[in-house]
Write a protein that holds these residues in place. Structure first.
Motif, PDB file in Angstrom:
ATOM      1  N   SER A   1       3.077  92.464  90.982  1.00 63.41           N
ATOM      2  CA  SER A   1       2.604  92.372  89.602  1.00 63.41           C
ATOM      3  C   SER A   1       3.099  93.554  88.769  1.00 63.41           C
ATOM      4  O   SER A   1       3.414  93.402  87.584  1.00 63.41           O
ATOM      5  CB  SER A   1       1.081  92.287  89.560  1.00 63.41           C
ATOM      6  OG  SER A   1       0.516  93.482  90.034  1.00 63.41           O
ATOM      7  N   VAL A   2       3.193  94.742  89.370  1.00 65.53           N
ATOM      8  CA  VAL A   2       3.720  95.902  88.643  1.00 65.53           C
ATOM      9  C   VAL A   2       5.186  95.678  88.291  1.00 65.53           C
ATOM     10  O   VAL A   2       5.623  95.961  87.165  1.00 65.53           O
ATOM     11  CB  VAL A   2       3.529  97.189  89.487  1.00 65.53           C
ATOM     12  CG1 VAL A   2       4.321  98.342  88.885  1.00 65.53           C
ATOM     13  CG2 VAL A   2       2.065  97.546  89.587  1.00 65.53           C
TER      14      VAL A   2
ATOM     15  N   ASN B   1       5.455  93.224  85.427  1.00 65.16           N
ATOM     16  CA  ASN B   1       5.102  93.837  84.140  1.00 65.16           C
ATOM     17  C   ASN B   1       6.201  94.765  83.632  1.00 65.16           C
ATOM     18  O   ASN B   1       6.463  94.834  82.430  1.00 65.16           O
ATOM     19  CB  ASN B   1       3.771  94.578  84.255  1.00 65.16           C
ATOM     20  CG  ASN B   1       2.601  93.625  84.317  1.00 65.16           C
ATOM     21  OD1 ASN B   1       2.647  92.551  83.732  1.00 65.16           O
ATOM     22  ND2 ASN B   1       1.572  94.016  85.030  1.00 65.16           N
TER      23      ASN B   1
ATOM     24  N   ARG C   1       8.854  92.558  82.180  1.00 67.45           N
ATOM     25  CA  ARG C   1       8.440  92.051  80.868  1.00 67.45           C
ATOM     26  C   ARG C   1       8.638  93.123  79.797  1.00 67.45           C
ATOM     27  O   ARG C   1       9.057  92.821  78.681  1.00 67.45           O
ATOM     28  CB  ARG C   1       6.974  91.632  80.907  1.00 67.45           C
ATOM     29  CG  ARG C   1       6.749  90.338  81.624  1.00 67.45           C
ATOM     30  CD  ARG C   1       5.298  89.966  81.612  1.00 67.45           C
ATOM     31  NE  ARG C   1       5.078  88.732  82.352  1.00 67.45           N
ATOM     32  CZ  ARG C   1       3.900  88.291  82.716  1.00 67.45           C
ATOM     33  NH1 ARG C   1       2.814  88.968  82.413  1.00 67.45           N
ATOM     34  NH2 ARG C   1       3.792  87.170  83.384  1.00 67.45           N
ATOM     35  N   LEU C   2       8.327  94.358  80.119  1.00 68.96           N
ATOM     36  CA  LEU C   2       8.517  95.447  79.169  1.00 68.96           C
ATOM     37  C   LEU C   2       9.990  95.628  78.843  1.00 68.96           C
ATOM     38  O   LEU C   2      10.368  95.796  77.678  1.00 68.96           O
ATOM     39  CB  LEU C   2       7.933  96.743  79.735  1.00 68.96           C
ATOM     40  CG  LEU C   2       8.037  97.969  78.852  1.00 68.96           C
ATOM     41  CD1 LEU C   2       7.159  97.795  77.628  1.00 68.96           C
ATOM     42  CD2 LEU C   2       7.642  99.201  79.617  1.00 68.96           C
TER      43      LEU C   2
END
Length: 103
Positions: free
Chosen positions: A69-70, A73, A76-77
């Motif tokens: 999940s990290v 994310n 996505r950033l």
């Protein structure tokens, strides 16, 4: 015209006065149906067994899911930041260094 206004006003007052009784009748119906529902049966939970099961710490799958999940994310950033950086680079190349020195 005056009779219509008086009749309409009386009708509106009558409707406003009867609305709470309709809700009271519906609420008694709801209470009756709630009592007739089958009660929820909760399973017996042995707390000592749960403590022994989770005493060793989190399972490795939890750690892998957290790392995944990290990474998602961060990607996505990057997806949102990278186009902005490209636009700034294009603007910098268009404007350029206006000192007159050619390298």
């Amino acid at each position: 015209m005056r009779k219509k206004i008086i009749f309409g006003t009386l009708l509106a007052v009558f409707v406003i006065m009867t609305l709470p009784t309709a809700y009271a009748a519906e609420s008694s119906t709801v209470k009756g149906t709630m009592k007739s529902q089958i009660p929820i049966i909760l399973p017996d939970i042995n707390i000592e067994e749960l403590k022994l099961k989770y005493q060793g710490g989190p399972e490795p799958t939890f750690i892998l899911l957290f790392i995944f999940s990290v990474i998602i994310n961060i990607l996505r950033l990057v997806k949102f930041v990278l186009p902005i950086l490209i636009i700034f680079q294009i603007i910098k190349n268009i404007i350029g260094n206006n000192t007159g020195i050619v390298c």
